[in-house]
Scaffold this motif. Structure first.
Motif, PDB file in Angstrom:
ATOM      1  N   GLN A  61       0.880  -1.169   0.000  1.00  0.00           N
ATOM      2  CA  GLN A  61       0.000   0.000   0.000  1.00  0.00           C
ATOM      3  C   GLN A  61       0.918   1.219   0.000  1.00  0.00           C
ATOM      4  O   GLN A  61       1.616   1.484   0.969  1.00  0.00           O
ATOM      5  CB  GLN A  61      -0.916  -0.010   1.227  1.00  0.00           C
ATOM      6  CG  GLN A  61      -1.909  -1.151   1.211  1.00  0.00           C
ATOM      7  CD  GLN A  61      -2.786  -1.153   2.446  1.00  0.00           C
ATOM      8  OE1 GLN A  61      -2.673  -2.037   3.288  1.00  0.00           O
ATOM      9  NE2 GLN A  61      -3.676  -0.184   2.550  1.00  0.00           N
ATOM     10  N   GLN A  73       0.306   4.438  -0.175  1.00  0.00           N
ATOM     11  CA  GLN A  73      -0.168   5.711   0.385  1.00  0.00           C
ATOM     12  C   GLN A  73      -0.262   5.587   1.903  1.00  0.00           C
ATOM     13  O   GLN A  73      -1.240   5.061   2.417  1.00  0.00           O
ATOM     14  CB  GLN A  73      -1.548   6.057  -0.187  1.00  0.00           C
ATOM     15  CG  GLN A  73      -1.619   6.086  -1.698  1.00  0.00           C
ATOM     16  CD  GLN A  73      -3.007   5.733  -2.214  1.00  0.00           C
ATOM     17  OE1 GLN A  73      -3.611   4.771  -1.769  1.00  0.00           O
ATOM     18  NE2 GLN A  73      -3.500   6.508  -3.174  1.00  0.00           N
ATOM     19  N   PRO A  74       0.718   6.077   2.638  1.00  0.00           N
ATOM     20  CA  PRO A  74       0.637   5.953   4.099  1.00  0.00           C
ATOM     21  C   PRO A  74      -0.535   6.723   4.692  1.00  0.00           C
ATOM     22  O   PRO A  74      -1.163   6.281   5.641  1.00  0.00           O
ATOM     23  CB  PRO A  74       1.960   6.543   4.580  1.00  0.00           C
ATOM     24  CG  PRO A  74       2.850   6.534   3.392  1.00  0.00           C
ATOM     25  CD  PRO A  74       1.957   6.664   2.189  1.00  0.00           C
ATOM     26  N   GLU A  75      -0.832   7.889   4.108  1.00  0.00           N
ATOM     27  CA  GLU A  75      -1.921   8.717   4.626  1.00  0.00           C
ATOM     28  C   GLU A  75      -2.663   9.382   3.475  1.00  0.00           C
ATOM     29  O   GLU A  75      -2.069   9.751   2.467  1.00  0.00           O
ATOM     30  CB  GLU A  75      -1.373   9.819   5.545  1.00  0.00           C
ATOM     31  CG  GLU A  75      -0.801   9.319   6.840  1.00  0.00           C
ATOM     32  CD  GLU A  75      -0.543  10.456   7.820  1.00  0.00           C
ATOM     33  OE1 GLU A  75       0.535  10.441   8.454  1.00  0.00           O
ATOM     34  OE2 GLU A  75      -1.406  11.332   7.949  1.00  0.00           O
ATOM     35  N   MET A  76      -3.974   9.522   3.682  1.00  0.00           N
ATOM     36  CA  MET A  76      -4.791  10.259   2.724  1.00  0.00           C
ATOM     37  C   MET A  76      -5.876  11.005   3.490  1.00  0.00           C
ATOM     38  O   MET A  76      -6.254  10.605   4.598  1.00  0.00           O
ATOM     39  CB  MET A  76      -5.438   9.317   1.715  1.00  0.00           C
ATOM     40  CG  MET A  76      -4.471   8.617   0.788  1.00  0.00           C
ATOM     41  SD  MET A  76      -5.320   7.765  -0.531  1.00  0.00           S
ATOM     42  CE  MET A  76      -5.874   9.132  -1.540  1.00  0.00           C
ATOM     43  N   LEU A  93      -8.205   4.260  -2.497  1.00  0.00           N
ATOM     44  CA  LEU A  93      -7.004   3.765  -1.825  1.00  0.00           C
ATOM     45  C   LEU A  93      -6.371   2.679  -2.695  1.00  0.00           C
ATOM     46  O   LEU A  93      -7.068   1.781  -3.162  1.00  0.00           O
ATOM     47  CB  LEU A  93      -7.349   3.194  -0.448  1.00  0.00           C
ATOM     48  CG  LEU A  93      -8.182   4.086   0.483  1.00  0.00           C
ATOM     49  CD1 LEU A  93      -8.370   3.415   1.828  1.00  0.00           C
ATOM     50  CD2 LEU A  93      -7.557   5.451   0.639  1.00  0.00           C
ATOM     51  N   CYS A 106      -3.739  -0.488  -3.726  1.00  0.00           N
ATOM     52  CA  CYS A 106      -3.123  -1.702  -3.201  1.00  0.00           C
ATOM     53  C   CYS A 106      -2.600  -2.512  -4.386  1.00  0.00           C
ATOM     54  O   CYS A 106      -3.314  -2.707  -5.371  1.00  0.00           O
ATOM     55  CB  CYS A 106      -4.138  -2.524  -2.414  1.00  0.00           C
ATOM     56  SG  CYS A 106      -3.542  -4.154  -1.892  1.00  0.00           S
ATOM     57  N   THR A 134      -3.211   2.261   5.023  1.00  0.00           N
ATOM     58  CA  THR A 134      -3.360   3.661   4.646  1.00  0.00           C
ATOM     59  C   THR A 134      -4.241   4.323   5.686  1.00  0.00           C
ATOM     60  O   THR A 134      -5.358   3.846   5.950  1.00  0.00           O
ATOM     61  CB  THR A 134      -4.013   3.807   3.259  1.00  0.00           C
ATOM     62  OG1 THR A 134      -3.160   3.260   2.270  1.00  0.00           O
ATOM     63  CG2 THR A 134      -4.296   5.267   2.945  1.00  0.00           C
ATOM     64  N   LYS A 135      -3.751   5.392   6.265  1.00  0.00           N
ATOM     65  CA  LYS A 135      -4.532   6.121   7.252  1.00  0.00           C
ATOM     66  C   LYS A 135      -5.410   7.145   6.529  1.00  0.00           C
ATOM     67  O   LYS A 135      -4.897   8.088   5.913  1.00  0.00           O
ATOM     68  CB  LYS A 135      -3.608   6.827   8.243  1.00  0.00           C
ATOM     69  CG  LYS A 135      -4.341   7.536   9.367  1.00  0.00           C
ATOM     70  CD  LYS A 135      -3.347   8.145  10.345  1.00  0.00           C
ATOM     71  CE  LYS A 135      -4.062   8.843  11.487  1.00  0.00           C
ATOM     72  NZ  LYS A 135      -3.099   9.447  12.444  1.00  0.00           N
TER      73      LYS A 135
END
Lengths: 113, 119
Positions: free
Chosen positions: B6, B8-11, B21, B23, B113-114
């Motif tokens: 994944q 994108q650590p944060e969105m 998101l 994956c 992803t947060k």
């Protein structure tokens, strides 16, 4: 809706002590799992259990760990001689058969001091 | 060995808008399941949606849908009409199937992803 229940929700233990984490899977489920999530990291598979024996385990699941289903209801994870790095959230999961997704418990937060 | 990525650590997304998101995964298996799990601040793991690899049709659960691209080994989650309660960590997970159709069932997770939904 039936749930997987885990006790305790938070366990604090001195380093070197043994700890037992308890789980009650959903009653008609046949496959049981333990996962670990160190704070801020991803969820990691530890072990799967089916037909009263371990069916698969990860490299994390070494001799320090053991699992048991002592009474047909509970599913326990024992960690012997705990280390600081064992501090994590431990999730139990179960599923009814091989083609269904897993249902997770709310987790036990284990803190090793 | 299978891996799940994944990127994108944060969105973040505004309430009522749509967010996707990402994956990707790597496997030599042909038969498997893919899942998205949601982990709110309470730390529960809640199944959002699942996709069987042998099905070409993308799975949909109310406001949640996936874009499954088997050849590209991509499995993105789209959340429509985002709500404040969607704020959580979202984990993509892979589960292989054994040849007889069953599975050991252990899940391999991405790093998550947060997602923050802003009012």
């Amino acid at each position: 809706e039936p749930e997987v229940t885990q006790t305790p929700s938070h366990q604090v233990t001195q380093m070197g002590q043994e700890v037992i984490l308890r789980c009650v899977p959903i009653s008609n489920h046949l496959y049981f799992y333990w996962y670990r999530q160190i704070l801020g990291q991803k969820v990691e598979f530890l072990v799967s259990f089916y037909n009263n024996e371990i069916s698969e385990k990860s490299e994390i699941f070494d001799d320090q760990f053991s699992v048991e289903r002592p009474d047909g209801s509970n599913f326990t994870l024992k960690i012997r001689s705990t280390k600081l790095e064992d501090s994590a959230m431990y999730f139990c999961a179960s599923r009814p058969d091989s083609n269904q997704p897993q249902h997770f418990g709310d987790g036990t937060r284990l803190s090793i001091l | 060995a299978q891996t799940v990525t994944q990127s994108q650590p944060e969105m973040s997304v505004q309430e009522a808008e749509t967010v996707t998101l990402s994956c990707t995964y790597d496997t030599s298996e042909n038969n498997y399941y893919l899942f998205w799990y949601k982990q709110p601040p309470s730390r529960q793991m809640i199944l959002v949606i699942r996709q069987e690899a042998y099905k070409q049709q993308n799975a949909t659960e109310n406001r949640f849908s996936v874009n499954f691209q088997k050849a590209a080994k991509s499995f993105s989650l789209k959340i429509s009409d985002s709500q404040l309660g969607d704020t959580a960590m979202y984990f993509c997970a892979f589960m292989r199937l054994m040849n007889y159709g069953g599975s050991q069932g252990n899940l391999i997770f991405g790093k998550g992803t947060k997602l923050s939904v802003k009012p």
